[in-house]
Enzyme design. Structure first.
Site, PDB file in Angstrom:
ATOM      1  N   ALA A  13       0.889  -1.112  -0.041  1.00 37.41           N
ATOM      2  CA  ALA A  13       0.074  -0.073   0.042  1.00 37.41           C
ATOM      3  C   ALA A  13       0.822   1.350  -0.194  1.00 37.41           C
ATOM      4  O   ALA A  13       0.267   2.468   0.126  1.00 37.41           O
ATOM      5  CB  ALA A  13      -0.839  -0.069   1.223  1.00 37.41           C
ATOM      6  N   GLY A  14       2.109   1.252  -0.220  1.00 38.45           N
ATOM      7  CA  GLY A  14       3.011   2.328  -0.061  1.00 38.45           C
ATOM      8  C   GLY A  14       3.137   2.905  -1.444  1.00 38.45           C
ATOM      9  O   GLY A  14       2.266   2.519  -2.359  1.00 38.45           O
ATOM     10  N   GLY A  17       4.273   0.549  -4.190  1.00 39.18           N
ATOM     11  CA  GLY A  17       3.577  -0.449  -4.612  1.00 39.18           C
ATOM     12  C   GLY A  17       2.264   0.121  -5.476  1.00 39.18           C
ATOM     13  O   GLY A  17       1.764  -0.553  -6.555  1.00 39.18           O
ATOM     14  N   ARG A  94      13.676   6.158   6.901  1.00 42.33           N
ATOM     15  CA  ARG A  94      14.537   6.862   7.812  1.00 42.33           C
ATOM     16  C   ARG A  94      13.829   8.181   8.264  1.00 42.33           C
ATOM     17  O   ARG A  94      13.665   8.905   7.647  1.00 42.33           O
ATOM     18  CB  ARG A  94      15.836   7.109   7.197  1.00 42.33           C
ATOM     19  N   ASN A 107      15.192  -2.287  10.296  1.00 41.10           N
ATOM     20  CA  ASN A 107      14.888  -2.550   8.875  1.00 41.10           C
ATOM     21  C   ASN A 107      15.529  -4.111   9.091  1.00 41.10           C
ATOM     22  O   ASN A 107      14.839  -5.170   8.409  1.00 41.10           O
ATOM     23  CB  ASN A 107      15.273  -1.944   7.735  1.00 41.10           C
ATOM     24  N   VAL A 131      14.091  -4.107  -2.311  1.00 41.20           N
ATOM     25  CA  VAL A 131      13.958  -2.667  -2.751  1.00 41.20           C
ATOM     26  C   VAL A 131      14.338  -1.842  -1.610  1.00 41.20           C
ATOM     27  O   VAL A 131      14.695  -0.832  -1.474  1.00 41.20           O
ATOM     28  CB  VAL A 131      12.786  -2.258  -3.706  1.00 41.20           C
ATOM     29  N   GLY A 132      13.581  -2.421  -0.513  1.00 42.12           N
ATOM     30  CA  GLY A 132      13.460  -1.568   0.929  1.00 42.12           C
ATOM     31  C   GLY A 132      14.938  -1.236   1.302  1.00 42.12           C
ATOM     32  O   GLY A 132      15.780  -2.317   1.373  1.00 42.12           O
ATOM     33  N   ASN A 133      15.078  -0.196   1.624  1.00 38.96           N
ATOM     34  CA  ASN A 133      16.509   0.203   2.003  1.00 38.96           C
ATOM     35  C   ASN A 133      16.853   0.052   3.431  1.00 38.96           C
ATOM     36  O   ASN A 133      15.980  -0.021   4.391  1.00 38.96           O
ATOM     37  CB  ASN A 133      16.883   1.890   1.669  1.00 38.96           C
ATOM     38  N   ASP A 161      19.445   3.384 -10.581  1.00 38.06           N
ATOM     39  CA  ASP A 161      20.655   3.948 -10.413  1.00 38.06           C
ATOM     40  C   ASP A 161      21.374   3.784 -11.953  1.00 38.06           C
ATOM     41  O   ASP A 161      21.726   4.732 -12.746  1.00 38.06           O
ATOM     42  CB  ASP A 161      21.896   3.595  -9.612  1.00 38.06           C
ATOM     43  N   HIS A 189      23.382   0.387  -3.310  1.00 35.80           N
ATOM     44  CA  HIS A 189      22.451   1.654  -3.838  1.00 35.80           C
ATOM     45  C   HIS A 189      22.527   2.669  -2.510  1.00 35.80           C
ATOM     46  O   HIS A 189      21.693   2.592  -1.657  1.00 35.80           O
ATOM     47  CB  HIS A 189      21.086   1.056  -3.585  1.00 35.80           C
TER      48      HIS A 189
HETATM   49  P1  NAX Z   1       6.155   4.034   1.674  1.00 33.59           P
HETATM   50  O1  NAX Z   1       6.532   4.419   2.849  1.00 33.59           O
HETATM   51  O2  NAX Z   1       5.397   4.672   0.936  1.00 33.59           O
HETATM   52  O3  NAX Z   1       5.587   2.551   1.649  1.00 33.59           O
HETATM   53  C1  NAX Z   1       6.253   1.412   2.312  1.00 33.59           C
HETATM   54  C2  NAX Z   1       5.276   0.453   2.867  1.00 33.59           C
HETATM   55  O4  NAX Z   1       5.929  -0.623   3.519  1.00 33.59           O
HETATM   56  C3  NAX Z   1       4.334   1.242   3.812  1.00 33.59           C
HETATM   57  O5  NAX Z   1       2.983   1.062   3.386  1.00 33.59           O
HETATM   58  C4  NAX Z   1       4.216   0.247   4.980  1.00 33.59           C
HETATM   59  O6  NAX Z   1       3.233   0.452   5.879  1.00 33.59           O
HETATM   60  C5  NAX Z   1       4.886  -0.976   4.745  1.00 33.59           C
HETATM   61  N1  NAX Z   1       5.598  -1.522   5.366  1.00 33.59           N
HETATM   62  C6  NAX Z   1       6.495  -1.315   6.561  1.00 33.59           C
HETATM   63  N2  NAX Z   1       6.748  -2.138   7.357  1.00 33.59           N
HETATM   64  C7  NAX Z   1       6.333  -3.329   6.805  1.00 33.59           C
HETATM   65  C8  NAX Z   1       6.262  -4.874   7.076  1.00 33.59           C
HETATM   66  N3  NAX Z   1       7.066  -5.391   8.125  1.00 33.59           N
HETATM   67  N4  NAX Z   1       5.641  -5.634   6.140  1.00 33.59           N
HETATM   68  C9  NAX Z   1       4.824  -5.242   5.247  1.00 33.59           C
HETATM   69  N5  NAX Z   1       4.924  -3.894   4.796  1.00 33.59           N
HETATM   70  C10 NAX Z   1       5.359  -2.932   5.556  1.00 33.59           C
HETATM   71  O7  NAX Z   1       7.607   3.745   0.635  1.00 33.59           O
HETATM   72  P2  NAX Z   1       7.993   3.558  -0.537  1.00 33.59           P
HETATM   73  O8  NAX Z   1       8.174   5.125  -1.108  1.00 33.59           O
HETATM   74  O9  NAX Z   1       7.052   2.686  -1.320  1.00 33.59           O
HETATM   75  O10 NAX Z   1       9.449   2.922  -0.530  1.00 33.59           O
HETATM   76  C11 NAX Z   1       9.638   1.730  -0.051  1.00 33.59           C
HETATM   77  C12 NAX Z   1      11.321   1.418   0.115  1.00 33.59           C
HETATM   78  O11 NAX Z   1      11.970   1.636  -0.890  1.00 33.59           O
HETATM   79  C13 NAX Z   1      11.745   2.558   1.177  1.00 33.59           C
HETATM   80  O12 NAX Z   1      12.669   1.620   2.041  1.00 33.59           O
HETATM   81  C14 NAX Z   1      12.744   3.137   0.384  1.00 33.59           C
HETATM   82  O13 NAX Z   1      13.927   3.619   0.934  1.00 33.59           O
HETATM   83  C15 NAX Z   1      13.079   2.118  -0.788  1.00 33.59           C
HETATM   84  N6  NAX Z   1      13.531   2.712  -1.852  1.00 33.59           N
HETATM   85  C16 NAX Z   1      14.690   1.841  -2.841  1.00 33.59           C
HETATM   86  C17 NAX Z   1      14.958   2.115  -4.132  1.00 33.59           C
HETATM   87  C18 NAX Z   1      16.171   1.347  -4.612  1.00 33.59           C
HETATM   88  O14 NAX Z   1      16.563   1.804  -5.456  1.00 33.59           O
HETATM   89  N7  NAX Z   1      16.541   0.412  -4.017  1.00 33.59           N
HETATM   90  C19 NAX Z   1      14.470   3.341  -4.700  1.00 33.59           C
HETATM   91  C20 NAX Z   1      13.275   4.058  -4.089  1.00 33.59           C
HETATM   92  C21 NAX Z   1      13.020   3.813  -2.909  1.00 33.59           C
HETATM   93  O15 NAX Z   1      13.481   5.041  -2.006  1.00 33.59           O
END
Ligand code: NAX
Length: 327
Positions: A13-14, A17, A94, A107, A131-133, A161, A189
């Site tokens: 739902a982020g 997503g 963060r 994380n 993907v999550g940082n 990148d 990354h």
């Molecule tokens: P959002 O904060 O919009 O969405 C993250 C979603 O994850 C939220 O809906 C939250 O409720 C959910 N969540 C948190 N903990 C969870 C868990 N344990 N299980 C399931 N869901 C959980 O972030 P968004 O902009 O969608 O970015 C998501 C991640 O991608 C971040 O960590 C961000 O830093 C990372 N990114 C990585 C990139 C890459 O190139 N590797 C680039 C884009 C992005 O910044």
């Protein structure tokens, strides 16, 4: 009709997503004749689960012919059950004043738990893209928990990148971006990652025959690519979402097509001088759907070696910060 691919997505739902799901369901990730079932995981928070319901309603309203089912859950065991691909996007952002070490720990716990469950319940051919940082280190943590699945099933995304670098080079050279090839991302990354411009080609020629401005390549180009995420936040007031979702489509899509050459973060095993235990961006060639080999042998001059040493050092430091979570 082909058997549907089960795709688990965390953080569904982020904002990533939201940009990603319609494109997976429309066939952009696995092809126009490949049905999918989406297994959507959100944090066990009422607001997040409610938002997920809204996303699912919109997907219903798109009437995608390839979308053969959706599961909405806050239980990782349900989300990853039988998953062929697990896309680990959800992570804690963060917060203001938060130390990098705290983010790694918080994380790290999420990716520890998810790595264990994926290993237990995902499909035999399970693939994982993180993907999550901090993506490289989160991927390393999840992989370290897997006893059944080999480490090469776990990859982290540096494709955003790569795509950023490709576009910047095309603009500088004044060519269409499809003319730019073999631009690969090495390392983390993070702003330390290295877009290895010397090995890139433009219109089939060595890059240095087309872009002679070495100072621009070493400074402005590397900085623009490395700090692009911060520039997007400054301009948009929110982090990259459409381009991040697009990069994940590219990451998985190119891993499904033999012969594709692209950058992903993988267990380095010592390639290009990286610590063997860290997950580092590097060039790979897809060998079979979901499988790849690292392309070794690209020449690195002293500048490139120094850049790789810096990003490797950061990865080693991150590894040390989460040592208690590994294994
Ligand atoms: P959002 O904060 O919009 O969405 C993250 C979603 O994850 C939220 O809906 C939250 O409720 C959910 N969540 C948190 N903990 C969870 C868990 N344990 N299980 C399931 N869901 C959980 O972030 P968004 O902009 O969608 O970015 C998501 C991640 O991608 C971040 O960590 C961000 O830093 C990372 N990114 C990585 C990139 C890459 O190139 N590797 C680039 C884009 C992005 O910044």
């Amino acid at each position: 009709m082909k058997t549907p691919i089960k795709v688990a997505l965390t953080g569904a739902a982020g904002q990533i997503g939201y940009a990603l799901l319609p494109r997976i369901a429309s066939g952009a990730m696995f092809g126009p004749d490949q049905p999918v079932i989406l297994q959507l995981l959100e944090a066990p928070i009422e607001k997040a689960m409610k938002a997920l319901e809204g996303v699912a309603m919109e997907l219903d309203d798109c009437a995608f012919p390839l979308l053969k089912g959706m599961v909405l859950t806050d239980d990782p065991r349900v989300a990853f059950a039988g998953a062929n691909w697990s896309l680990l996007v959800g992570a804690k952002p963060r917060g203001p004043g938060m130390e990098r070490a705290d983010l790694l720990q918080d994380n790290g716990k999420i990716f520890t738990a998810q790595g264990l469950v994926i290993d237990e319940v995902a499909a035999e051919d399970a693939r994982v893209a993180v993907v999550g940082n901090p993506a490289n280190t989160n991927c390393m943590i999840a992989a370290s928990k897997a006893k059944r699945l080999p480490a090469d099933r776990f990859t982290a995304m540096v494709r955003l990148d790569q795509n950023r670098a490709q576009t910047q080079l095309a603009k500088k050279a004044g060519v269409d971006l499809t003319e730019v090839s073999e631009i690969f991302i090495y390392g983390n990354h993070s702003p330390t990652m290295f877009p290895a411009f010397d090995n890139a080609k433009i219109g089939g020629k060595a890059l240095r025959e087309v872009i002679s401005d070495r100072a621009w390549l070493e400074t402005e180009f590397c900085d623009t690519v490395g700090k692009r995420g911060a520039a997007i936040i400054a301009a948009r007031g929110a982090s990259s979402a459409a381009s991040a979702a697009n990069a994940l489509l590219d990451h998985v899509h190119d891993l499904m097509i033999p012969g594709k050459v692209h950058s992903i973060a993988v267990k380095s095993n010592g390639a290009y001088g990286f610590d063997p235990e860290v997950w580092a961006g590097m060039p790979v060639r897809t060998t079979a759907p979901g499988a790849y080999e690292v392309i070794e042998g690209y020449a690195m001059d002293d500048f490139a070696k120094a850049k790789i040493a810096v990003t490797n050092k950061e990865l080693v430091e991150e590894r040390a910060m989460v040592a208690s979570l590994l294994g």
